[in-house]
Design a protein around this motif. Structure first.
Motif, PDB file in Angstrom:
ATOM      1  N   PRO A   1       1.175  -1.576   0.068  1.00 23.46           N
ATOM      2  CA  PRO A   1       0.273   0.056  -0.134  1.00 23.46           C
ATOM      3  C   PRO A   1       0.729   1.184   0.379  1.00 23.46           C
ATOM      4  N   ALA A   2       2.502   1.467   0.232  1.00 29.57           N
ATOM      5  CA  ALA A   2       2.915   2.358   0.527  1.00 29.57           C
ATOM      6  C   ALA A   2       3.179   2.904  -1.174  1.00 29.57           C
ATOM      7  N   HIS A   3       3.150   2.123  -2.228  1.00 26.76           N
ATOM      8  CA  HIS A   3       3.062   2.240  -3.549  1.00 26.76           C
ATOM      9  C   HIS A   3       2.264   3.687  -4.091  1.00 26.76           C
ATOM     10  N   GLU A   4       1.089   3.378  -3.280  1.00 25.73           N
ATOM     11  CA  GLU A   4       0.453   5.047  -3.807  1.00 25.73           C
ATOM     12  C   GLU A   4       0.191   5.598  -2.495  1.00 25.73           C
ATOM     13  N   ASP A   5       1.116   5.792  -1.616  1.00 27.22           N
ATOM     14  CA  ASP A   5       0.558   6.432   0.044  1.00 27.22           C
ATOM     15  C   ASP A   5       1.327   7.743   0.334  1.00 27.22           C
ATOM     16  N   PRO A   6       1.084   8.892   0.319  1.00 25.58           N
ATOM     17  CA  PRO A   6       1.429   9.874   0.653  1.00 25.58           C
ATOM     18  C   PRO A   6       2.736  10.008   1.379  1.00 25.58           C
ATOM     19  N   GLN A   7       3.069   9.193   2.122  1.00 28.57           N
ATOM     20  CA  GLN A   7       2.963   9.199   3.459  1.00 28.57           C
ATOM     21  C   GLN A   7       4.871   8.708   3.061  1.00 28.57           C
ATOM     22  N   ALA A   8       4.590   7.267   2.668  1.00 26.93           N
ATOM     23  CA  ALA A   8       6.224   6.303   2.340  1.00 26.93           C
ATOM     24  C   ALA A   8       6.375   7.764   0.780  1.00 26.93           C
ATOM     25  N   ARG A   9       5.286   8.191  -0.258  1.00 30.40           N
ATOM     26  CA  ARG A   9       5.691   9.283  -1.463  1.00 30.40           C
ATOM     27  C   ARG A   9       5.918  10.491  -1.229  1.00 30.40           C
ATOM     28  N   PRO A  10       6.216  10.739  -0.944  1.00 27.66           N
ATOM     29  CA  PRO A  10       6.139  12.021  -0.738  1.00 27.66           C
ATOM     30  C   PRO A  10       5.914  13.141  -2.024  1.00 27.66           C
ATOM     31  N   TRP A  11       6.628  12.766  -3.525  1.00 26.47           N
ATOM     32  CA  TRP A  11       6.051  13.225  -4.344  1.00 26.47           C
ATOM     33  C   TRP A  11       4.668  12.815  -5.440  1.00 26.47           C
ATOM     34  N   LEU A  12       3.619  11.840  -4.606  1.00 21.84           N
ATOM     35  CA  LEU A  12       2.510  11.992  -4.546  1.00 21.84           C
ATOM     36  C   LEU A  12       1.682  13.602  -4.379  1.00 21.84           C
ATOM     37  N   ASP A  13       1.864  13.272  -2.782  1.00 24.66           N
ATOM     38  CA  ASP A  13       1.012  14.975  -2.733  1.00 24.66           C
ATOM     39  C   ASP A  13       1.992  16.222  -3.122  1.00 24.66           C
ATOM     40  N   LEU A  14       3.098  15.897  -3.409  1.00 20.11           N
ATOM     41  CA  LEU A  14       3.487  17.697  -4.506  1.00 20.11           C
ATOM     42  C   LEU A  14       3.398  17.709  -6.435  1.00 20.11           C
ATOM     43  N   VAL A  15       2.610  16.174  -6.701  1.00 24.98           N
ATOM     44  CA  VAL A  15       2.553  16.464  -7.706  1.00 24.98           C
ATOM     45  C   VAL A  15       0.734  16.675  -7.770  1.00 24.98           C
TER      46      VAL A  15
ATOM     47  N   GLU B   1       0.155  18.764  -5.582  1.00 22.29           N
ATOM     48  CA  GLU B   1       0.128  20.190  -5.292  1.00 22.29           C
ATOM     49  C   GLU B   1      -0.177  21.487  -6.624  1.00 22.29           C
ATOM     50  N   THR B   2       0.662  20.194  -6.897  1.00 26.91           N
ATOM     51  CA  THR B   2       1.392  21.343  -8.755  1.00 26.91           C
ATOM     52  C   THR B   2       0.466  21.221  -9.106  1.00 26.91           C
ATOM     53  N   ALA B   3      -0.936  20.131  -9.712  1.00 23.69           N
ATOM     54  CA  ALA B   3      -1.817  20.076 -10.451  1.00 23.69           C
ATOM     55  C   ALA B   3      -2.722  20.043 -10.455  1.00 23.69           C
ATOM     56  N   GLY B   4      -2.910  20.785  -8.913  1.00 21.17           N
ATOM     57  CA  GLY B   4      -4.042  21.401  -7.785  1.00 21.17           C
ATOM     58  C   GLY B   4      -4.238  22.735  -8.441  1.00 21.17           C
TER      59      GLY B   4
ATOM     60  N   ALA C   1       0.618   4.197 -11.517  1.00 22.60           N
ATOM     61  CA  ALA C   1      -1.009   4.164 -11.330  1.00 22.60           C
ATOM     62  C   ALA C   1      -0.984   5.401 -10.147  1.00 22.60           C
ATOM     63  N   GLY C   2      -0.578   5.525  -8.984  1.00 14.00           N
ATOM     64  CA  GLY C   2      -0.415   6.781  -7.987  1.00 14.00           C
ATOM     65  C   GLY C   2       0.243   8.073  -8.688  1.00 14.00           C
ATOM     66  N   ASN C   3       1.282   8.384  -9.531  1.00 12.11           N
ATOM     67  CA  ASN C   3       1.590   8.863  -9.898  1.00 12.11           C
ATOM     68  C   ASN C   3       0.178   9.937 -10.907  1.00 12.11           C
ATOM     69  N   ILE C   4      -0.570   8.578 -11.723  1.00 11.74           N
ATOM     70  CA  ILE C   4      -1.616   9.295 -12.053  1.00 11.74           C
ATOM     71  C   ILE C   4      -2.770   9.261 -11.279  1.00 11.74           C
ATOM     72  N   ALA C   5      -3.188   8.704 -10.689  1.00 13.59           N
ATOM     73  CA  ALA C   5      -3.809   9.115  -9.101  1.00 13.59           C
ATOM     74  C   ALA C   5      -4.261  10.742  -8.928  1.00 13.59           C
ATOM     75  N   ALA C   6      -2.603  11.258  -8.239  1.00 17.74           N
ATOM     76  CA  ALA C   6      -1.389  12.603  -8.325  1.00 17.74           C
ATOM     77  C   ALA C   6      -2.009  14.016  -8.896  1.00 17.74           C
ATOM     78  N   GLY C   7      -2.537  13.108 -10.924  1.00 13.53           N
ATOM     79  CA  GLY C   7      -2.463  13.978 -10.989  1.00 13.53           C
ATOM     80  C   GLY C   7      -1.538  14.179 -12.168  1.00 13.53           C
ATOM     81  N   GLU C   8      -0.505  13.255 -12.549  1.00 12.55           N
ATOM     82  CA  GLU C   8       0.143  13.574 -12.618  1.00 12.55           C
ATOM     83  C   GLU C   8       0.027  12.618 -14.282  1.00 12.55           C
ATOM     84  N   GLN C   9       0.323  13.287 -15.719  1.00 10.66           N
ATOM     85  CA  GLN C   9       0.050  12.007 -17.098  1.00 10.66           C
ATOM     86  C   GLN C   9       1.025  11.882 -17.691  1.00 10.66           C
ATOM     87  N   VAL C  10       1.358  10.525 -18.016  1.00 14.26           N
ATOM     88  CA  VAL C  10       2.974   9.740 -17.996  1.00 14.26           C
ATOM     89  C   VAL C  10       2.431   9.136 -19.551  1.00 14.26           C
ATOM     90  N   ARG C  11       3.228   8.914 -20.002  1.00 15.38           N
ATOM     91  CA  ARG C  11       3.070   8.163 -21.194  1.00 15.38           C
ATOM     92  C   ARG C  11       4.704   7.551 -21.234  1.00 15.38           C
TER      93      ARG C  11
END
Length: 171
Positions: free
Chosen positions: A42-56, A58-61, A88-98
């Motif tokens: 579950p840490a793979h999509e947890d912003p606490q374990a992956r602060p990058w997700l919160d940053l994305v 925030e930025t996309a928001g 999948a966690g990046n996408i859920a946070a608002g990052e587009q990936v190709r």
């Protein structure tokens, strides 16, 4: 020197990231665990374990277009399989990936290093060592119009040819 987080927080319109290596920081404990079979962490999509997700998030928001394009060799490396798994966690946070298979990039003019391009004005080239680790002098910052234009055109050319994450199947 500003950090990546500082630069993303200062960004107003776009943050574009081009990755061209088949492996990064293989010393990452998450990658090592993944290689050992840990897939449903579950840490793979947890912003606490992956602060990058919160940053994305925030930025996309704030309305910033956050896009990442990855040029990959096929069949893909274990590290690329790991990145694909985490995306999948990046996408859920608002990052587009190709994803762009390297064979489809042969006719593109690409810079020699991965980079971030912020607001179409500032490029941060990332210099990895041969093992994919970041050495102490890992960044080169440029506002040179020629470098900015090269990176902008390279990113858009890759983006146009690349496959959205939801449609990309690992080879």
């Amino acid at each position: 020197m500003p950090t990546l987080a500082d630069r993303l927080r200062a960004c107003h319109r776009s943050a574009l990231h081009l990755e061209m290596r088949d492996g990064y920081m293989r010393s990452d404990p998450r990658f090592i665990a993944w290689q050992s079979g840990v897939r449903a962490d579950p840490a793979h999509e947890d912003p606490q374990a992956r602060p990058w997700l919160d940053l994305v998030r925030e930025t996309a928001g704030r309305g910033v277009d956050v896009r990442r394009a990855r040029i990959v060799s096929e069949p893909v490396s274990d590290y690329i399989r790991f990145e694909h798994h985490l995306t999948a966690g990046n996408i859920a946070a608002g990052e587009q990936v190709r994803w762009l298979p390297r064979r489809r990039a042969s006719k593109l003019a690409l810079p020699g290093n991965d980079f971030w391009l912020f607001d179409g004005q500032l490029v941060v080239f990332l210099h990895f060592d041969g093992s994919g680790e970041l050495p102490p002098d890992d960044e080169e910052v440029s506002v040179d119009p020629a470098a900015v234009e090269l990176c902008a055109s390279a990113f858009e050319a890759v983006w146009d040819r690349a496959v959205p994450h939801a449609d990309y199947r690992l080879a």
